[in-house]
Write a protein that holds these residues in place. Structure first.
Motif, PDB file in Angstrom:
ATOM      1  N   LEU A  49       0.832  -1.210   0.000  1.00  0.00           N
ATOM      2  CA  LEU A  49       0.000   0.000   0.000  1.00  0.00           C
ATOM      3  C   LEU A  49       0.867   1.261   0.000  1.00  0.00           C
ATOM      4  O   LEU A  49       0.589   2.216  -0.729  1.00  0.00           O
ATOM      5  N   CYS A  50       1.920   1.230   0.810  1.00  0.00           N
ATOM      6  CA  CYS A  50       2.827   2.381   0.871  1.00  0.00           C
ATOM      7  C   CYS A  50       3.503   2.607  -0.478  1.00  0.00           C
ATOM      8  O   CYS A  50       3.644   3.746  -0.935  1.00  0.00           O
ATOM      9  N   GLU A  51       3.915   1.526  -1.110  1.00  0.00           N
ATOM     10  CA  GLU A  51       4.569   1.630  -2.416  1.00  0.00           C
ATOM     11  C   GLU A  51       3.620   2.185  -3.471  1.00  0.00           C
ATOM     12  O   GLU A  51       4.022   2.993  -4.321  1.00  0.00           O
ATOM     13  N   ALA A  77       6.778  14.272  -0.776  1.00  0.00           N
ATOM     14  CA  ALA A  77       7.251  15.181   0.279  1.00  0.00           C
ATOM     15  C   ALA A  77       7.290  14.483   1.626  1.00  0.00           C
ATOM     16  O   ALA A  77       8.032  14.885   2.522  1.00  0.00           O
ATOM     17  N   PHE A  78       6.468  13.446   1.797  1.00  0.00           N
ATOM     18  CA  PHE A  78       6.517  12.585   2.971  1.00  0.00           C
ATOM     19  C   PHE A  78       6.023  11.211   2.532  1.00  0.00           C
ATOM     20  O   PHE A  78       4.970  11.112   1.899  1.00  0.00           O
ATOM     21  N   PRO A  79       6.790  10.149   2.842  1.00  0.00           N
ATOM     22  CA  PRO A  79       6.417   8.811   2.361  1.00  0.00           C
ATOM     23  C   PRO A  79       5.029   8.389   2.838  1.00  0.00           C
ATOM     24  O   PRO A  79       4.589   8.759   3.933  1.00  0.00           O
ATOM     25  N   THR A  80       4.358   7.611   2.029  1.00  0.00           N
ATOM     26  CA  THR A  80       3.057   7.067   2.412  1.00  0.00           C
ATOM     27  C   THR A  80       3.205   6.193   3.645  1.00  0.00           C
ATOM     28  O   THR A  80       4.058   5.308   3.697  1.00  0.00           O
ATOM     29  N   SER A  92       5.768   2.988   7.900  1.00  0.00           N
ATOM     30  CA  SER A  92       6.041   2.803   6.473  1.00  0.00           C
ATOM     31  C   SER A  92       7.139   1.755   6.370  1.00  0.00           C
ATOM     32  O   SER A  92       8.331   2.087   6.314  1.00  0.00           O
ATOM     33  N   PRO A  93       6.783   0.488   6.362  1.00  0.00           N
ATOM     34  CA  PRO A  93       7.767  -0.584   6.576  1.00  0.00           C
ATOM     35  C   PRO A  93       8.714  -0.819   5.401  1.00  0.00           C
ATOM     36  O   PRO A  93       8.500  -0.334   4.290  1.00  0.00           O
ATOM     37  N   LEU A  94       9.749  -1.594   5.681  1.00  0.00           N
ATOM     38  CA  LEU A  94      10.701  -2.001   4.653  1.00  0.00           C
ATOM     39  C   LEU A  94      10.075  -3.062   3.760  1.00  0.00           C
ATOM     40  O   LEU A  94       9.049  -3.667   4.099  1.00  0.00           O
TER      41      LEU A  94
END
Length: 280
Positions: A49-51, A77-80, A92-94
């Motif tokens: 989802l973050c990606e 500007a700021f990661p999901t 926001s995991p690896l």
């Protein structure tokens, strides 16, 4: 008008060009948010989802301002971040993380996009269930939403940052909830996501901020988190820190070759804005 004067004018919301950049960034980040919400389903991996959110922002901003004389920085500007249940924020995991969403989860999504350093930030809370949300979860959602609406109306020229702090705590109390401590709302400027003017969510000896008055043409990211608990975050699980921001006011004298290489990569790819370790 000199170049310096023209550059200074561009930083002001009275400039139509600046307003256009803010609006464009806002449109992109809101579409990215809707994309991530649509993908929030049971068993969906949080890292995916973050990606998706970050990739969408990069793709959309990458197609803008391509044929201009001056290079226009743009992108994330700021990661999901997708923070679930009692995780307050900024998860926001690896890529190796296997954490997935489950039915009934309360999912907090936040992200930000910028064009030429002008930042638009969004956040939303989504509940993975069919039908209306009820009970204490509904109280927390209503408290946060109402507090945010009031805060937006109080961030006006002439009002004070403490006006917002006091109002949102009263609203949370009306829902028998607490505003979470340690959450800060910052003024934003070009390429500055955490400006000096700050609205503290809960005023206490550990998180004091200077009194400030809102002024015309300022931009703020209002960040509010409500809880059915005591509003005091606790370290329950030492998740690895994955979001970083280079301290541009500091000089580094690195001895190891590997350290110098990593710092060079970060300086080139993420010179100012926060970034995810997934991309470093």
């Amino acid at each position: 008008m000199s170049d310096d004067e023209r550059e200074e004018k561009e930083l002001d919301l009275t400039s139509p060009e600046v307003v256009t950049k803010y609006k464009s960034a806002a449109e992109i980040v809101n579409r990215a948010l809707q994309l991530v919400i649509s993908e929030c389903k049971p068993k969906a991996k949080i890292v995916d989802l973050c990606e998706k959110g970050d990739s969408y922002i990069r793709e959309q901003t990458g197609s803008m301002y391509k044929n201009v004389k001056r290079k226009i920085e743009r992108g994330v500007a700021f990661p999901t971040c997708v923070s679930v249940n009692n995780t307050v924020c900024h998860f926001s995991p690896l890529a190796s993380d296997e954490t997935v969403l489950e039915d009934g989860d309360i999912v907090k999504i936040d992200m930000a996009c910028h064009i030429d350093g002008f930042i638009a930030a969004v956040a939303h809370t989504h509940v993975l269930q069919e039908g209306p949300v009820t009970g204490r979860a509904a109280d927390a959602l209503a408290a946060a939403n109402t507090a945010a609406e009031v805060a937006l109306r109080l961030v006006r020229p002439g009002r004070k940052n403490k006006d917002v702090t006091e109002a949102i705590q009263k609203i949370a109390a009306a829902y028998d909830c607490k505003i979470v401590e340690g959450v800060l709302s910052h003024q934003m400027k070009q390429f500055v996501i955490d400006g000096n003017k700050v609205v503290v969510s809960v005023s206490n000896p550990d998180t004091r901020v200077d009194d400030a008055e809102f002024e015309e043409n300022e931009v703020y990211a209002i960040d509010i988190v409500a809880s059915t608990g005591d509003g005091k975050p606790k370290l329950l699980d030492e998740k690895q820190t994955t979001i970083y921001k280079r301290a541009v006011d500091k000089s580094y004298h690195l001895k190891m070759k590997a350290s110098r290489f990593i710092f060079s990569e970060i300086s080139q790819k993420f010179p100012i804005m926060p970034f995810s370790a997934r991309l470093a």
